[in-house]
Design a protein around this motif. Sequence first.
Motif, mmCIF file in Angstrom:
data_model
loop_
_atom_site.group_PDB
_atom_site.id
_atom_site.type_symbol
_atom_site.label_atom_id
_atom_site.label_comp_id
_atom_site.label_asym_id
_atom_site.label_seq_id
_atom_site.Cartn_x
_atom_site.Cartn_y
_atom_site.Cartn_z
ATOM 1 N N TRP A 285 27.759 -25.440 46.176
ATOM 2 C CA TRP A 285 28.744 -24.715 46.981
ATOM 3 C C TRP A 285 29.637 -25.680 47.758
ATOM 4 O O TRP A 285 30.854 -25.478 47.865
ATOM 5 C CB TRP A 285 28.036 -23.772 47.951
ATOM 6 N N LEU A 288 32.161 -27.387 45.494
ATOM 7 C CA LEU A 288 33.172 -26.418 45.072
ATOM 8 C C LEU A 288 34.165 -26.158 46.203
ATOM 9 O O LEU A 288 35.368 -25.973 45.971
ATOM 10 C CB LEU A 288 32.492 -25.115 44.650
ATOM 11 N N GLU A 289 33.672 -26.169 47.437
ATOM 12 C CA GLU A 289 34.532 -25.951 48.596
ATOM 13 C C GLU A 289 35.450 -27.156 48.834
ATOM 14 O O GLU A 289 36.618 -27.006 49.192
ATOM 15 C CB GLU A 289 33.662 -25.708 49.836
ATOM 16 N N PRO A 292 37.966 -27.516 44.770
ATOM 17 C CA PRO A 292 37.880 -26.287 43.976
ATOM 18 C C PRO A 292 38.257 -26.469 42.508
ATOM 19 O O PRO A 292 37.776 -25.713 41.652
ATOM 20 C CB PRO A 292 38.879 -25.351 44.675
ATOM 21 N N ASP A 315 28.031 -14.843 42.328
ATOM 22 C CA ASP A 315 29.343 -15.221 42.857
ATOM 23 C C ASP A 315 29.681 -16.657 42.474
ATOM 24 O O ASP A 315 30.804 -16.960 42.050
ATOM 25 C CB ASP A 315 29.332 -15.060 44.378
ATOM 26 N N ARG A 318 30.550 -16.904 38.811
ATOM 27 C CA ARG A 318 31.907 -16.407 38.535
ATOM 28 C C ARG A 318 32.939 -17.486 38.861
ATOM 29 O O ARG A 318 33.870 -17.719 38.094
ATOM 30 C CB ARG A 318 32.171 -15.144 39.361
ATOM 31 N N ARG A 319 32.747 -18.157 39.998
ATOM 32 C CA ARG A 319 33.709 -19.190 40.397
ATOM 33 C C ARG A 319 33.635 -20.421 39.501
ATOM 34 O O ARG A 319 34.628 -21.115 39.313
ATOM 35 C CB ARG A 319 33.462 -19.574 41.855
#
Length: 325
Positions: A285, A288-289, A292, A315, A318-319
Motif C-alpha cells: 500500500w 502504491l501511494e 501510483p 481494493d 483492483r488498483r
Amino acid sequence: MRACKTICLFLLGAWVCAIPLDVWSKSKDKEPKVTELLQPANDMMSEASAAYIDGKAKEAIEGYRKALAELVRLERENPARATSSEFAPVLFRKALCETEIDRIMLEEMNATARTVAVTDTSTLAAKRAARKKEAETNNLPEVAVKLAPKKGEVPEPASDATADGKKETGKPVNIRSELEWAKDMLSVDRFDEVEASLIKVLKQDPENVDARLLMALSNVQQGKHRDALVVLDDLLQDVPDDESVLLLAAGCYAASGGYSRAMTTLDKALKVNPKRPDSYLNMAWLLLEMTPGKLDEPEMYYRQAVKLGGARDRDLERRLGIRPE
C-alpha cells in the motif's frame, strides 16, 4: 475469351448454389465461445466489485445476484455444454458470486451488531464484572495488620486519611482488568472510557507497554495521528523491535505524510519478522501511494503477503490490475 469468362462465372455460381443449405445454416448458427457468453456476467461482477469498494454493500450484493442469475441462465440454455470442461469458468464464477454475497452479507450483519454495541455496552459491562469477581476470588484482599499500642502509648492516626479528612483506599488497580476493559471500549469507539482506564493503569505502571500501545491506537482510530506518534516514538525508544508498535508507527508516519520514515519503519518490521504478512501488505500500500504508476514492486509485496497466509485485499487487487482468478 469473354465467352470463356462468362462460362466460368456461370459454373462458379452453379457450384455455390449447389452447396447444401444445412452447410450454410451450420456456419451461420455456430455456437459462440464461452468467453463471449460470459461477457455480460463478467461486466456485472466488475460493477458489483466496484460498488463494494465504494462502500455500497447493497448494490454490490444486488450486482452479484444479477451475475449469478445470468450464469444460471447460461447453464440452463446450454445443457450439453454445461457438463463439459468447457463450462468450468462458468462454474467458477457461480461459486465466486455465491461466496461474495455471503461474505458481504456477513460483514453487514457484523457492522449492524457493532452499531448496536456502541449504544448498548451492557454485555461488555457484564463481562467486566465477571472478570472483576474472578480476580477478587483468586486474590485474597490485603489486610493491614497493626499491633495494639503498648500501655501508655498514644495510638498512631489512621494512614488511610488524607489532609482533608477523606479516606483514600489506596487499593491497587487491576491492570489486566483495566486493559481488557479498554480493549472492549475501543472496539465500540468509547474513547473517553478507553482513556480513563488506560490512565489508571499508567498512573500505577507508567512503563506499561500494552497501555501505551492502546493509547496510541485509540488516537489513531480518532484520526489523531500526530498525538499517536508522540506515544509511539516514545515506545520505540523502549521496545524498538516490537512488531505491533513498528506497524502502527509506520501507518501513522504514512498518514502524516512521512513516507520515508514509514518505509524505514516497515523495513525494520520485515527484518524483525520476515514471515508476518501484515508488513508486506502495508509495504504494498505504501509503495502504491508513493508511486501510483509503478505497480511491479507493490504487486510483488502483495503476492508475498498472500503467499504467507494474509487475507486477499480486493481494493488493492483492483488498483494493481490483478484480475480475479
